[in-house]
Scaffold this active site. Structure first.
Site, mmCIF file in Angstrom:
data_model
loop_
_atom_site.group_PDB
_atom_site.id
_atom_site.type_symbol
_atom_site.label_atom_id
_atom_site.label_comp_id
_atom_site.label_asym_id
_atom_site.label_seq_id
_atom_site.Cartn_x
_atom_site.Cartn_y
_atom_site.Cartn_z
ATOM 1 N N CYS A 67 -28.401 -55.240 -32.469
ATOM 2 C CA CYS A 67 -27.719 -56.170 -31.558
ATOM 3 C C CYS A 67 -28.550 -56.483 -30.316
ATOM 4 O O CYS A 67 -28.724 -57.640 -29.953
ATOM 5 C CB CYS A 67 -26.339 -55.645 -31.181
ATOM 6 S SG CYS A 67 -26.326 -54.123 -30.221
ATOM 7 N N HIS A 120 -22.828 -52.190 -27.648
ATOM 8 C CA HIS A 120 -22.962 -53.394 -28.476
ATOM 9 C C HIS A 120 -22.968 -54.630 -27.590
ATOM 10 O O HIS A 120 -22.254 -54.691 -26.587
ATOM 11 C CB HIS A 120 -21.818 -53.478 -29.486
ATOM 12 C CG HIS A 120 -22.076 -54.467 -30.575
ATOM 13 N ND1 HIS A 120 -23.001 -54.258 -31.571
ATOM 14 C CD2 HIS A 120 -21.539 -55.686 -30.813
ATOM 15 C CE1 HIS A 120 -23.024 -55.309 -32.374
ATOM 16 N NE2 HIS A 120 -22.144 -56.194 -31.928
ATOM 17 N N HIS A 135 -24.208 -61.809 -33.131
ATOM 18 C CA HIS A 135 -24.610 -60.424 -32.873
ATOM 19 C C HIS A 135 -25.108 -59.809 -34.173
ATOM 20 O O HIS A 135 -25.010 -60.425 -35.238
ATOM 21 C CB HIS A 135 -23.427 -59.621 -32.320
ATOM 22 C CG HIS A 135 -22.278 -59.525 -33.279
ATOM 23 N ND1 HIS A 135 -21.851 -58.351 -33.815
ATOM 24 C CD2 HIS A 135 -21.469 -60.482 -33.816
ATOM 25 C CE1 HIS A 135 -20.825 -58.560 -34.626
ATOM 26 N NE2 HIS A 135 -20.575 -59.862 -34.640
#
Length: 163
Positions: A67, A120, A135
């Site tokens: 990510c 994340h 992502h």
């Protein structure tokens, strides 16, 4: 009367100079806004080229991407240096309220229930009817998701503006 006319002329001159200054400021703001908008589109376009790339921890290429690698690589293409991890990226930029999010902003999550840390990040690609972001997920690789999805909504931490 002879004294009033010169005063009126001077006041008109000063008033008109002030209005020119305002036009100049708005043009500068417009140019800056256009540049940011263009950068955001380029960053999103770069990220989209990786769609479908498999997940690879530490990856920053078509062979594999994580990510923060996706975000790092996409911003780097526009000569914008960001840290390499999502946690460090969260320390950069300006925090933005959800309702003011726009294309190119970063969206952050805490997906690990055992550790209460940001782990994340994604790039917002659309805010029209719902917030969508690109992502790299461990299960799907580089993909597009929505904040309307229960999983992402429950993990949501915040949005940061880098541009």
């Amino acid at each position: 009367m002879k004294r009033i006319i010169p005063l009126l002329i001077i006041s008109l001159f000063l008033t008109s100079c002030g209005s020119k200054k305002e036009i100049s400021k708005s043009r500068t703001t417009y140019k800056k806004s256009n540049k940011i908008n263009t950068q955001a589109k380029t960053i999103v376009s770069t990220a989209m080229k990786f769609q479908g790339t498999r997940y690879k921890y530490g990856g920053t290429s078509k062979k594999g991407m994580d990510c923060s690698g996706l975000v790092y690589t996409s911003f780097k293409k526009e000569d914008i240096d960001l840290p390499r991890t999502s946690r460090a990226m969260y320390t950069k930029g300006i925090k933005i309220p959800l309702k003011k999010a726009t294309t190119g902003d970063l969206i952050f999550f805490k997906t690990n229930k055992n550790r209460n840390v940001i782990n994340h990040v994604g790039i917002i690609i659309s805010t029209k009817n719902k917030i969508e972001f690109i992502h790299a997920s461990t299960s799907k690789g580089v993909t597009i998701s929505s904040l309307n999805e229960r999983y992402w909504n429950n993990c949501f931490v915040g949005i940061k503006r880098i541009l």
